[in-house]
Design a protein around this motif. Structure first.
Motif, PDB file in Angstrom:
ATOM      1  N   CYS A  58      20.888  -1.093  -1.138  1.00  0.00           N
ATOM      2  CA  CYS A  58      21.167  -1.902  -2.337  1.00  0.00           C
ATOM      3  C   CYS A  58      21.497  -3.357  -2.002  1.00  0.00           C
ATOM      4  O   CYS A  58      22.195  -4.031  -2.757  1.00  0.00           O
ATOM      5  CB  CYS A  58      22.281  -1.300  -3.179  1.00  0.00           C
ATOM      6  N   CYS A  59      21.004  -3.830  -0.902  1.00  0.00           N
ATOM      7  CA  CYS A  59      21.224  -5.223  -0.497  1.00  0.00           C
ATOM      8  C   CYS A  59      20.171  -6.091  -1.184  1.00  0.00           C
ATOM      9  O   CYS A  59      18.980  -5.994  -0.863  1.00  0.00           O
ATOM     10  CB  CYS A  59      21.107  -5.345   1.018  1.00  0.00           C
ATOM     11  N   PRO A  60      20.570  -6.951  -2.136  1.00  0.00           N
ATOM     12  CA  PRO A  60      19.575  -7.719  -2.893  1.00  0.00           C
ATOM     13  C   PRO A  60      18.756  -8.691  -2.038  1.00  0.00           C
ATOM     14  O   PRO A  60      17.693  -9.145  -2.459  1.00  0.00           O
ATOM     15  CB  PRO A  60      20.403  -8.465  -3.941  1.00  0.00           C
ATOM     16  N   GLU A  61      19.222  -8.994  -0.845  1.00  0.00           N
ATOM     17  CA  GLU A  61      18.446  -9.878   0.032  1.00  0.00           C
ATOM     18  C   GLU A  61      17.289  -9.128   0.693  1.00  0.00           C
ATOM     19  O   GLU A  61      16.400  -9.752   1.286  1.00  0.00           O
ATOM     20  CB  GLU A  61      19.346 -10.496   1.116  1.00  0.00           C
ATOM     21  N   ARG A  62      17.308  -7.824   0.607  1.00  0.00           N
ATOM     22  CA  ARG A  62      16.213  -7.019   1.154  1.00  0.00           C
ATOM     23  C   ARG A  62      15.306  -6.600   0.000  1.00  0.00           C
ATOM     24  O   ARG A  62      15.746  -5.913  -0.915  1.00  0.00           O
ATOM     25  CB  ARG A  62      16.739  -5.778   1.857  1.00  0.00           C
ATOM     26  N   ASN A  63      14.086  -6.979   0.055  1.00  0.00           N
ATOM     27  CA  ASN A  63      13.140  -6.665  -1.019  1.00  0.00           C
ATOM     28  C   ASN A  63      12.480  -5.310  -0.824  1.00  0.00           C
ATOM     29  O   ASN A  63      12.275  -4.862   0.307  1.00  0.00           O
ATOM     30  CB  ASN A  63      12.042  -7.721  -1.095  1.00  0.00           C
ATOM     31  N   VAL A  64      12.142  -4.711  -1.951  1.00  0.00           N
ATOM     32  CA  VAL A  64      11.278  -3.537  -1.967  1.00  0.00           C
ATOM     33  C   VAL A  64       9.885  -4.053  -2.324  1.00  0.00           C
ATOM     34  O   VAL A  64       9.733  -4.839  -3.255  1.00  0.00           O
ATOM     35  CB  VAL A  64      11.731  -2.508  -3.025  1.00  0.00           C
ATOM     36  N   ARG A  65       8.918  -3.630  -1.560  1.00  0.00           N
ATOM     37  CA  ARG A  65       7.530  -4.029  -1.813  1.00  0.00           C
ATOM     38  C   ARG A  65       6.772  -2.803  -2.301  1.00  0.00           C
ATOM     39  O   ARG A  65       6.868  -1.725  -1.691  1.00  0.00           O
ATOM     40  CB  ARG A  65       6.902  -4.564  -0.537  1.00  0.00           C
ATOM     41  N   VAL A  66       6.046  -2.968  -3.397  1.00  0.00           N
ATOM     42  CA  VAL A  66       5.310  -1.858  -3.991  1.00  0.00           C
ATOM     43  C   VAL A  66       3.849  -2.260  -4.146  1.00  0.00           C
ATOM     44  O   VAL A  66       3.556  -3.339  -4.679  1.00  0.00           O
ATOM     45  CB  VAL A  66       5.886  -1.472  -5.371  1.00  0.00           C
ATOM     46  N   VAL A  67       2.965  -1.424  -3.661  1.00  0.00           N
ATOM     47  CA  VAL A  67       1.524  -1.648  -3.808  1.00  0.00           C
ATOM     48  C   VAL A  67       0.966  -0.497  -4.634  1.00  0.00           C
ATOM     49  O   VAL A  67       1.051   0.663  -4.222  1.00  0.00           O
ATOM     50  CB  VAL A  67       0.818  -1.719  -2.435  1.00  0.00           C
ATOM     51  N   MET A  68       0.444  -0.821  -5.813  1.00  0.00           N
ATOM     52  CA  MET A  68      -0.176   0.175  -6.681  1.00  0.00           C
ATOM     53  C   MET A  68      -1.680  -0.050  -6.646  1.00  0.00           C
ATOM     54  O   MET A  68      -2.138  -1.160  -6.930  1.00  0.00           O
ATOM     55  CB  MET A  68       0.333   0.039  -8.120  1.00  0.00           C
ATOM     56  N   THR A  69      -2.418   1.002  -6.288  1.00  0.00           N
ATOM     57  CA  THR A  69      -3.865   0.866  -6.148  1.00  0.00           C
ATOM     58  C   THR A  69      -4.575   1.884  -7.026  1.00  0.00           C
ATOM     59  O   THR A  69      -4.248   3.074  -6.989  1.00  0.00           O
ATOM     60  CB  THR A  69      -4.289   1.061  -4.677  1.00  0.00           C
ATOM     61  N   MET A  70      -5.515   1.368  -7.794  1.00  0.00           N
ATOM     62  CA  MET A  70      -6.323   2.213  -8.673  1.00  0.00           C
ATOM     63  C   MET A  70      -7.683   2.441  -8.008  1.00  0.00           C
ATOM     64  O   MET A  70      -8.504   1.523  -7.936  1.00  0.00           O
ATOM     65  CB  MET A  70      -6.507   1.533 -10.031  1.00  0.00           C
ATOM     66  N   PHE A  71      -7.880   3.639  -7.500  1.00  0.00           N
ATOM     67  CA  PHE A  71      -9.169   4.047  -6.960  1.00  0.00           C
ATOM     68  C   PHE A  71      -9.945   4.731  -8.081  1.00  0.00           C
ATOM     69  O   PHE A  71      -9.347   5.158  -9.071  1.00  0.00           O
ATOM     70  CB  PHE A  71      -8.970   5.017  -5.789  1.00  0.00           C
ATOM     71  N   PRO A  72     -11.257   4.879  -7.931  1.00  0.00           N
ATOM     72  CA  PRO A  72     -12.019   5.562  -8.982  1.00  0.00           C
ATOM     73  C   PRO A  72     -11.546   6.994  -9.244  1.00  0.00           C
ATOM     74  O   PRO A  72     -11.667   7.491 -10.352  1.00  0.00           O
ATOM     75  CB  PRO A  72     -13.459   5.559  -8.444  1.00  0.00           C
ATOM     76  N   ASP A  73     -10.990   7.661  -8.222  1.00  0.00           N
ATOM     77  CA  ASP A  73     -10.579   9.056  -8.377  1.00  0.00           C
ATOM     78  C   ASP A  73      -9.075   9.298  -8.323  1.00  0.00           C
ATOM     79  O   ASP A  73      -8.624  10.422  -8.536  1.00  0.00           O
ATOM     80  CB  ASP A  73     -11.247   9.915  -7.299  1.00  0.00           C
ATOM     81  N   ARG A  74      -8.286   8.256  -8.018  1.00  0.00           N
ATOM     82  CA  ARG A  74      -6.855   8.481  -7.827  1.00  0.00           C
ATOM     83  C   ARG A  74      -6.035   7.201  -7.982  1.00  0.00           C
ATOM     84  O   ARG A  74      -6.568   6.101  -7.883  1.00  0.00           O
ATOM     85  CB  ARG A  74      -6.585   9.073  -6.450  1.00  0.00           C
ATOM     86  N   PHE A  75      -4.738   7.414  -8.211  1.00  0.00           N
ATOM     87  CA  PHE A  75      -3.762   6.329  -8.251  1.00  0.00           C
ATOM     88  C   PHE A  75      -2.869   6.496  -7.036  1.00  0.00           C
ATOM     89  O   PHE A  75      -2.354   7.591  -6.780  1.00  0.00           O
ATOM     90  CB  PHE A  75      -2.935   6.418  -9.541  1.00  0.00           C
ATOM     91  N   GLN A  76      -2.698   5.425  -6.286  1.00  0.00           N
ATOM     92  CA  GLN A  76      -1.880   5.475  -5.069  1.00  0.00           C
ATOM     93  C   GLN A  76      -0.792   4.423  -5.158  1.00  0.00           C
ATOM     94  O   GLN A  76      -1.048   3.291  -5.579  1.00  0.00           O
ATOM     95  CB  GLN A  76      -2.747   5.207  -3.841  1.00  0.00           C
ATOM     96  N   VAL A  77       0.399   4.810  -4.773  1.00  0.00           N
ATOM     97  CA  VAL A  77       1.529   3.880  -4.747  1.00  0.00           C
ATOM     98  C   VAL A  77       2.152   3.943  -3.364  1.00  0.00           C
ATOM     99  O   VAL A  77       2.396   5.031  -2.832  1.00  0.00           O
ATOM    100  CB  VAL A  77       2.585   4.230  -5.809  1.00  0.00           C
ATOM    101  N   GLU A  78       2.406   2.773  -2.812  1.00  0.00           N
ATOM    102  CA  GLU A  78       3.116   2.682  -1.541  1.00  0.00           C
ATOM    103  C   GLU A  78       4.347   1.818  -1.765  1.00  0.00           C
ATOM    104  O   GLU A  78       4.237   0.722  -2.316  1.00  0.00           O
ATOM    105  CB  GLU A  78       2.233   2.057  -0.463  1.00  0.00           C
ATOM    106  N   ALA A  79       5.506   2.320  -1.376  1.00  0.00           N
ATOM    107  CA  ALA A  79       6.765   1.583  -1.481  1.00  0.00           C
ATOM    108  C   ALA A  79       7.289   1.349  -0.065  1.00  0.00           C
ATOM    109  O   ALA A  79       7.361   2.282   0.735  1.00  0.00           O
ATOM    110  CB  ALA A  79       7.778   2.351  -2.312  1.00  0.00           C
ATOM    111  N   PHE A  80       7.650   0.110   0.212  1.00  0.00           N
ATOM    112  CA  PHE A  80       8.110  -0.270   1.552  1.00  0.00           C
ATOM    113  C   PHE A  80       9.559  -0.758   1.473  1.00  0.00           C
ATOM    114  O   PHE A  80       9.908  -1.514   0.568  1.00  0.00           O
ATOM    115  CB  PHE A  80       7.259  -1.424   2.107  1.00  0.00           C
TER     116      PHE A  80
END
Length: 145
Positions: A58-80
């Motif tokens: 919960c340190c606000p100086e550290r960001n969460v990065r989220v990549v949401m990708t729409m493929f023709p057959d699936r939805f993928q989410v990556e959280a870093f």
């Protein structure tokens, strides 16, 4: 061809609604049925909550990065996140019983594993964890006829 959206936000709960709004918009655009949309939304919020709570403490100086990708057959989410990580395979051997209401923590991974088609954790080489979630469109999951 896939379209991706990348979000990066401080580790504060107030930004989770923004993640949820974007996620719901994208999976609705892809044509997921309402029940699958809810499962994806719950899982993505859980992954991001884990990243900001357990990874970034919960340190606000550290960001969460989220990549949401729409493929023709699936939805993928990556959280870093920037956390030290944990042994996912070992955790899965001892996952808390979700019916045990006295156990206040530990349901998030169980929820994500049961609501999504794929769930994986990866320790990043320079520190941090990547949580990857995948949900296939109905009838598009590999192995389905």
């Amino acid at each position: 061809m896939a379209d991706s959206v990348i979000l990066e936000f401080p580790s504060e709960y107030r930004f989770l609604n923004m993640v949820d709004l974007l996620c719901v918009e994208l999976v609705g655009e892809m044509g997921f049925p309402p029940e699958a949309q809810n499962e994806i939304s719950i899982s993505v919020i859980e992954a991001c909550t884990n990243s900001l709570e357990h990874g970034n403490k919960c340190c606000p100086e550290r960001n969460v990065r989220v990549v949401m990708t729409m493929f023709p057959d699936r939805f993928q989410v990556e959280a870093f996140d920037h956390g030290e990580g944990f042994d996912f395979d070992e955790y899965m051997k001892h996952i808390p019983d979700p019916a045990d209401i006295a156990h206040l923590r530990g349901r998030g991974i169980y929820i994500m594993k049961h609501m999504m088609d794929e769930l994986s954790y990866e320790q990043l080489p320079d520190r941090g964890i990547k949580i990857a979630l995948v949900k296939y469109l109905p009838g598009k999951r590999p192995g389905n006829a």
